[in-house]
Scaffold this motif. Structure first.
Motif, short mmCIF file in Angstrom:
data_model
loop_
_atom_site.label_atom_id
_atom_site.label_comp_id
_atom_site.label_asym_id
_atom_site.label_seq_id
_atom_site.Cartn_x
_atom_site.Cartn_y
_atom_site.Cartn_z
N UNK A 45 35.70 42.45 39.39
CA UNK A 45 36.75 42.49 40.39
C UNK A 45 37.75 41.35 40.18
N UNK A 46 39.04 41.63 40.34
CA UNK A 46 40.10 40.63 40.09
C UNK A 46 39.93 39.38 40.96
N UNK A 47 39.61 39.57 42.23
CA UNK A 47 39.43 38.42 43.13
C UNK A 47 38.24 37.57 42.68
N UNK A 48 37.16 38.23 42.28
CA UNK A 48 35.98 37.51 41.81
C UNK A 48 36.29 36.78 40.51
N UNK A 49 37.08 37.41 39.64
CA UNK A 49 37.44 36.79 38.37
C UNK A 49 38.26 35.52 38.60
N UNK A 50 39.22 35.59 39.51
CA UNK A 50 40.03 34.41 39.82
C UNK A 50 39.16 33.31 40.44
N UNK A 51 38.23 33.71 41.27
CA UNK A 51 37.31 32.75 41.88
C UNK A 51 36.46 32.06 40.81
N UNK A 52 35.99 32.81 39.83
CA UNK A 52 35.18 32.24 38.75
C UNK A 52 36.00 31.29 37.88
N UNK A 53 37.27 31.64 37.62
CA UNK A 53 38.13 30.75 36.84
C UNK A 53 38.35 29.43 37.59
N UNK A 54 38.55 29.53 38.89
CA UNK A 54 38.74 28.32 39.71
C UNK A 54 37.47 27.46 39.67
N UNK A 55 36.33 28.11 39.78
CA UNK A 55 35.05 27.42 39.71
C UNK A 55 34.88 26.73 38.36
N UNK A 56 35.19 27.45 37.27
CA UNK A 56 35.05 26.92 35.92
C UNK A 56 35.96 25.71 35.71
N UNK A 57 37.20 25.82 36.17
CA UNK A 57 38.12 24.69 36.04
C UNK A 57 37.64 23.49 36.84
#
Length: 92
Positions: A27-39
């Protein structure tokens, strides 16, 4: 469910900086959340890398979302759909 894959890496010639390309399926929202977490974990990841790998400089990584795989899969899906439509087309 979200899948995170490292698809590539580029390191500057001086080995002080680099980019890590990340592909995230889901899911796009989950993907953005994971990128934020990774950063947010970038410093922790860098310290762990420095602890485990002997390097003159441990690169400061920038995490970049790689959408090429997602786009490629979408193109393949479209081609599969077109092929299926062609098979189901009535003969004239």
């Amino acid at each position: 469910s979200v899948t995170i894959t490292v698809t590539g890496a580029e390191v500057a010639p001086d080995l002080k900086t680099g980019k890590i390309f990340i592909s995230i399926f889901g899911d796009e929202d989950a993907a953005e959340s994971k990128m934020k977490w990774l950063r947010g974990k970038a410093g922790e990841i860098r310290r762990e890398l420095a602890r485990r790998v002997v390097l003159k400089h441990t690169p400061e990584w920038t995490y970049v979302r790689d959408t090429a795989t997602v786009r490629g899969n979408r193109v393949l899906q479209i081609l599969d759909d077109l092929s299926e439509q062609e098979k189901n087309k009535p003969s004239t």
